[in-house]
Design an enzyme around this catalytic site. Structure first.
Site, mmCIF file in Angstrom:
data_model
loop_
_atom_site.group_PDB
_atom_site.id
_atom_site.type_symbol
_atom_site.label_atom_id
_atom_site.label_comp_id
_atom_site.label_asym_id
_atom_site.label_seq_id
_atom_site.Cartn_x
_atom_site.Cartn_y
_atom_site.Cartn_z
ATOM 1 N N LEU A 58 51.603 44.757 37.131
ATOM 2 C CA LEU A 58 50.494 44.361 37.997
ATOM 3 C C LEU A 58 50.082 42.955 37.596
ATOM 4 O O LEU A 58 50.036 42.630 36.404
ATOM 5 C CB LEU A 58 49.294 45.311 37.847
ATOM 6 C CG LEU A 58 49.407 46.727 38.415
ATOM 7 C CD1 LEU A 58 48.120 47.502 38.141
ATOM 8 C CD2 LEU A 58 49.711 46.718 39.899
ATOM 9 N N ASP A 59 49.786 42.117 38.575
ATOM 10 C CA ASP A 59 49.340 40.760 38.287
ATOM 11 C C ASP A 59 48.041 40.789 37.473
ATOM 12 O O ASP A 59 47.275 41.755 37.519
ATOM 13 C CB ASP A 59 49.083 39.985 39.582
ATOM 14 C CG ASP A 59 50.336 39.797 40.410
ATOM 15 O OD1 ASP A 59 51.442 39.877 39.839
ATOM 16 O OD2 ASP A 59 50.197 39.562 41.626
ATOM 17 N N TYR A 60 47.793 39.699 36.794
ATOM 18 C CA TYR A 60 46.558 39.520 36.014
ATOM 19 C C TYR A 60 45.329 39.832 36.852
ATOM 20 O O TYR A 60 44.405 40.521 36.404
ATOM 21 C CB TYR A 60 46.518 38.078 35.494
ATOM 22 C CG TYR A 60 45.213 37.646 34.890
ATOM 23 C CD1 TYR A 60 44.877 37.995 33.582
ATOM 24 C CD2 TYR A 60 44.313 36.850 35.618
ATOM 25 C CE1 TYR A 60 43.682 37.576 33.014
ATOM 26 C CE2 TYR A 60 43.121 36.427 35.060
ATOM 27 C CZ TYR A 60 42.802 36.793 33.754
ATOM 28 O OH TYR A 60 41.611 36.383 33.201
#
Length: 270
Positions: A58-60
């Protein structure tokens, strides 16, 4: 910060990742990571005394469901489900603008953004002139749930189902069809800085293992946040989705190929 554990057994721990948090980091001084909060800062390394295996990313800026394996064999078992596209992933997002269609298939290829100043971004091949390097097939389904206003600006709440799993796919695809995700600093050319977060949340994950199917779901993430609701003004509601039961029902809608009565649109390179 405590991270909510949604499910745990001998093979997996599935957590609700907060927004603006890394999954892991090679910097031993970086403590804002999922690994650090549930195990140790080096738990993503094979040399760790408490190794974890991240079978998805998952992206930041993205919050929501993250599946983590406790062994290499468990990671391989879950990894095969992702590779064969047998998993089902559902995201809630708030996007800029009022979406003009009810249901859409976005099939633009996704690759590296070749614009020199955007080397860390991805790009959608929306036409033959797109600066999209090494494009790969990508497919996202989008279902409109509700329209409204955030801080006086038109926005829509949508359900997103990534059929493929390319880097930044949902962010790139929604931006490519003219509806960037609210608070997405990167894909708004650094302009969308007013919201306190990027409004993309992995809400449900279905893992069909041979022995059992894990169906993991979080609570609805946005309307329980006063920083969002204080700026929200409701508009048109097409589907109820804020309870776990109603969310499963809209997942059934986006899974269906039935489009009669829905304003449908397909986006692809002709």
């Amino acid at each position: 910060m405590a991270i909510e554990r949604l499910y745990e057994d001998d093979d997996y721990v599935i957590v609700n990742k907060p927004y603006d948090m890394y999954i892991n980091s090679d910097d031993e001084n970086e403590r804002n990571t999922v690994a650090c909060h549930i195990a140790s800062h080096d738990s993503h390394l094979s040399s760790s005394s408490d190794p974890l295996h991240f079978v998805q990313r998952l992206d930041y800026s993205t919050s929501g469901i993250l599946c983590i394996a406790k062994s290499k064999s468990s990671a391989a078992r879950a990894g095969r489900l992702f590779e064969k596209r047998l998993t089902k992933k559902y995201y809630l997002a708030v996007v800029r603008g009022h979406v003009s269609f009810d249901l859409a298939d976005i099939k633009y290829d996704v690759g590296k953004d070749l614009t020199p100043e955007n080397s860390h971004r991805m790009s959608a091949a929306v036409d033959t002139s797109s600066l999209c390097g090494e494009p790969r097939t990508a497919h996202t389904r989008l279902l409109l749930l509700e329209t409204g206003f955030y801080g006086g600006d038109a926005v829509s709440v949508v359900l997103l189902k990534p059929v493929t799993g390319r880097r930044h796919q949902l962010r790139v695809h929604t931006s490519a069809v003219g509806h960037p995700i609210l608070g997405d600093y990167t894909y708004s050319d650094r302009a969308d800085i007013t919201p306190h977060r990027m409004f993309l949340h992995a809400t449900r994950l279905v893992l069909p293992f041979q022995t059992e199917t894990l169906d993991i779901q979080t609570d609805e993430p946005f309307f329980s946040d006063h920083r969002f609701t204080s700026k929200w003004e409701g508009g048109k509601t097409l589907y109820k989705y804020r309870s776990k039961e109603s969310f499963v029902k809209v997942c059934d809608v986006i899974d269906s190929s039935y489009t009669v009565g829905l304003k449908y649109q397909e986006f692809c390179l002709k």
